[in-house]
Design a protein around this motif. Sequence first.
Motif, PDB file in Angstrom:
ATOM      1  N   UNK A 114       0.852  -1.169   0.000  1.00 15.37           N
ATOM      2  CA  UNK A 114       0.000   0.000   0.000  1.00 15.37           C
ATOM      3  C   UNK A 114       0.886   1.216   0.000  1.00 15.37           C
ATOM      4  N   UNK A 115       0.426   2.203  -0.642  1.00 12.59           N
ATOM      5  CA  UNK A 115       1.148   3.471  -0.640  1.00 12.59           C
ATOM      6  C   UNK A 115       0.292   4.550   0.002  1.00 12.59           C
ATOM      7  N   UNK A 116       0.864   5.300   0.870  1.00 14.11           N
ATOM      8  CA  UNK A 116       0.143   6.401   1.511  1.00 14.11           C
ATOM      9  C   UNK A 116       0.895   7.688   1.262  1.00 14.11           C
ATOM     10  N   UNK A 117       0.175   8.800   1.355  1.00  9.93           N
ATOM     11  CA  UNK A 117       0.811  10.087   1.182  1.00  9.93           C
ATOM     12  C   UNK A 117       1.668  10.448   2.374  1.00  9.93           C
ATOM     13  N   UNK A 118       2.757  11.140   2.103  1.00 12.31           N
ATOM     14  CA  UNK A 118       3.495  11.832   3.144  1.00 12.31           C
ATOM     15  C   UNK A 118       4.184  13.010   2.485  1.00 12.31           C
ATOM     16  N   UNK A 119       4.514  13.964   3.265  1.00 11.59           N
ATOM     17  CA  UNK A 119       5.251  15.101   2.741  1.00 11.59           C
ATOM     18  C   UNK A 119       6.733  14.804   2.869  1.00 11.59           C
TER      19      UNK A 119
ATOM     20  N   UNK B 201       8.286  -1.821   9.088  1.00  8.80           N
ATOM     21  CA  UNK B 201       8.227  -1.691  10.532  1.00  8.80           C
ATOM     22  C   UNK B 201       6.808  -1.432  10.966  1.00  8.80           C
ATOM     23  N   UNK B 202       6.630  -1.375  12.276  1.00  9.10           N
ATOM     24  CA  UNK B 202       5.301  -1.124  12.824  1.00  9.10           C
ATOM     25  C   UNK B 202       5.367   0.120  13.667  1.00  9.10           C
ATOM     26  N   UNK B 203       4.722   1.182  13.219  1.00 13.88           N
ATOM     27  CA  UNK B 203       4.798   2.450  13.923  1.00 13.88           C
ATOM     28  C   UNK B 203       4.243   2.367  15.332  1.00 13.88           C
TER      29      UNK B 203
ATOM     30  N   UNK C 138       1.406  -1.123   7.070  1.00 12.26           N
ATOM     31  CA  UNK C 138       0.678  -0.025   6.422  1.00 12.26           C
ATOM     32  C   UNK C 138      -0.705  -0.441   5.949  1.00 12.26           C
ATOM     33  N   UNK C 139      -0.995  -1.748   5.963  1.00 10.94           N
ATOM     34  CA  UNK C 139      -2.330  -2.208   5.599  1.00 10.94           C
ATOM     35  C   UNK C 139      -3.352  -1.849   6.676  1.00 10.94           C
ATOM     36  N   UNK C 140      -2.858  -1.573   7.891  1.00  9.13           N
ATOM     37  CA  UNK C 140      -3.780  -1.319   9.002  1.00  9.13           C
ATOM     38  C   UNK C 140      -3.504  -0.052   9.793  1.00  9.13           C
ATOM     39  N   UNK C 141      -2.357   0.621   9.600  1.00  6.90           N
ATOM     40  CA  UNK C 141      -1.953   1.638  10.573  1.00  6.90           C
ATOM     41  C   UNK C 141      -2.432   3.054  10.286  1.00  6.90           C
ATOM     42  N   UNK C 142      -3.157   3.268   9.187  1.00  7.11           N
ATOM     43  CA  UNK C 142      -3.689   4.612   8.907  1.00  7.11           C
ATOM     44  C   UNK C 142      -5.198   4.507   8.735  1.00  7.11           C
ATOM     45  N   UNK C 143      -5.956   4.707   9.813  1.00  7.22           N
ATOM     46  CA  UNK C 143      -7.407   4.478   9.776  1.00  7.22           C
ATOM     47  C   UNK C 143      -8.144   5.223   8.673  1.00  7.22           C
ATOM     48  N   UNK C 144      -7.649   6.377   8.244  1.00 10.43           N
ATOM     49  CA  UNK C 144      -8.357   7.147   7.236  1.00 10.43           C
ATOM     50  C   UNK C 144      -8.126   6.624   5.825  1.00 10.43           C
ATOM     51  N   UNK C 145      -7.089   5.801   5.623  1.00 16.10           N
ATOM     52  CA  UNK C 145      -6.791   5.362   4.262  1.00 16.10           C
ATOM     53  C   UNK C 145      -6.456   3.881   4.145  1.00 16.10           C
ATOM     54  N   UNK C 146      -5.982   3.251   5.202  1.00 16.01           N
ATOM     55  CA  UNK C 146      -5.650   1.834   5.127  1.00 16.01           C
ATOM     56  C   UNK C 146      -6.915   0.982   5.091  1.00 16.01           C
TER      57      UNK C 146
ATOM     58  N   UNK D  86      -6.181   1.114  -0.779  1.00 16.99           N
ATOM     59  CA  UNK D  86      -4.817   0.636  -0.988  1.00 16.99           C
ATOM     60  C   UNK D  86      -4.207   1.220  -2.258  1.00 16.99           C
ATOM     61  N   UNK D  87      -5.003   1.967  -2.999  1.00 15.87           N
ATOM     62  CA  UNK D  87      -4.612   2.582  -4.271  1.00 15.87           C
ATOM     63  C   UNK D  87      -3.999   1.529  -5.192  1.00 15.87           C
ATOM     64  N   UNK D  88      -4.774   0.475  -5.412  1.00 17.96           N
ATOM     65  CA  UNK D  88      -4.403  -0.621  -6.294  1.00 17.96           C
ATOM     66  C   UNK D  88      -5.606  -0.941  -7.164  1.00 17.96           C
ATOM     67  N   UNK D  89      -5.514  -2.021  -7.909  1.00 18.27           N
ATOM     68  CA  UNK D  89      -6.635  -2.474  -8.725  1.00 18.27           C
ATOM     69  C   UNK D  89      -7.230  -3.744  -8.121  1.00 18.27           C
ATOM     70  N   UNK D  90      -8.533  -3.938  -8.240  1.00 18.73           N
ATOM     71  CA  UNK D  90      -9.144  -5.171  -7.732  1.00 18.73           C
ATOM     72  C   UNK D  90      -8.584  -6.396  -8.450  1.00 18.73           C
ATOM     73  N   UNK D  91      -8.668  -7.527  -7.782  1.00 19.30           N
ATOM     74  CA  UNK D  91      -8.207  -8.781  -8.389  1.00 19.30           C
ATOM     75  C   UNK D  91      -9.337  -9.508  -9.092  1.00 19.30           C
ATOM     76  N   UNK D  92     -10.558  -9.072  -8.873  1.00 19.71           N
ATOM     77  CA  UNK D  92     -11.710  -9.787  -9.426  1.00 19.71           C
ATOM     78  C   UNK D  92     -12.294  -9.065 -10.638  1.00 19.71           C
ATOM     79  N   UNK D  93     -13.151  -9.778 -11.346  1.00 18.55           N
ATOM     80  CA  UNK D  93     -13.816  -9.221 -12.522  1.00 18.55           C
ATOM     81  C   UNK D  93     -15.113  -8.517 -12.171  1.00 18.55           C
TER      82      UNK D  93
END
Length: 376
Positions: free
Chosen positions: A3-8, A33-35, A64-72, A325-332
């Motif tokens: 997953x990619x998240x924004x940061x400055x 790592x785990x923040x 990062x799959x779980x640590x940002x409640x607004x986007x993860x 997660x800013x990815x594409x779905x795996x399903x049709x």
Amino acid sequence: MNRRTFLRSAGVGATALVAGCTTEQVDGGDGGGNDSGTTADGTGTTTGSTDADGETLTVATYSSFVDAPSSSPGPWLKEQFDAEFDATLEWQTPENGLNYFIERQLQGIEPGADVYVGLDTNMLIRLDEKLTDPLFASVGSGALSRRGEVKESLEFDPQGRAVPYDTGYISLVYDENAVTAPETFDGLLKPEFEGDLLTQNPTSSATGRAFLLHTVAAKGEDGYLDYWRRLQDNGVRVLGTWEDSYAAYSNGEAPMVVSYSTDQVFANAEGEDMSEHQIRFLNDQGYANPEGMARFETSENVDLANRFMDFVLRPEVQAEIAVRNVQFPATTTAELPEEFAKYAHEPPEPVTFTYEELKGNLSEWTDAWAKQFASK
């Protein structure tokens, strides 16, 4: 990917992304790592309390799959799953990712989790090289009602353990105010693009490894090293990680960077100048990095684990994971929001190597690349 998240980016003054969609989830690591800190046994902070009256499902993943409640995706998945299944989903984020479970198995210790989310081809190869007994169970054709909705082109486990749930595509991102990116790999070798490309070290970066593999696919096992020699002669810059190269790109150090075809999703969300975030699929192709989930062989919650994986494959859940997660779905069957679909670009032709093609070759290809690059 991983997953990619924004940061400055410090000192950059432009939006940068943390790459994690593929292989190691955080570019260059294995699970990152785990923040929130790690527990004494190294498993990482768990999210979710045990329900004394219901079942508990422990799902391991990258932080990062779980640590940002607004986007993860993680917090949203837990809320939805807990409410529907009268169960408690407990996230586990080991500091060393999959290696944590490989080491436990080598020591004869139970994994302490039911499902792993965030596998890719390279990780499966690594665990199969290190372990003699299976870490994950094969998911039978009848175990998941939605298994047939997964795109066949994204299947990456010949043993049927990993079930794909999303994918990303590697592409060029370029600033059209400075350059019009070439349409082919050969085009990158033209003198007019000397010094214009930033990429990543394939021995330490998931995106760099994907780009290297795409050059192997394009130029063949016997031709990719010569192609890279010519890229070097044309001034390609190879930096350690995706973060390093994207920060350099944001600083204007070069007008093209190897990145992700969802780059415009972030640019649009941040109000960036879209002319600086153009996408180019070389040879009309993008290297796919699908992620998968699998049930641990020793899990005693087989039914609940299967229900969780089926839940993840639902159209509405697939769409939510893709957006967060800013990815594409795996399903049709997933339907993406209109704005997301507008800025998330899929290649005309996805390209990827199979498990069989990579096993025994990946290390050889990357080692040969590293040896050649170090010699110049």
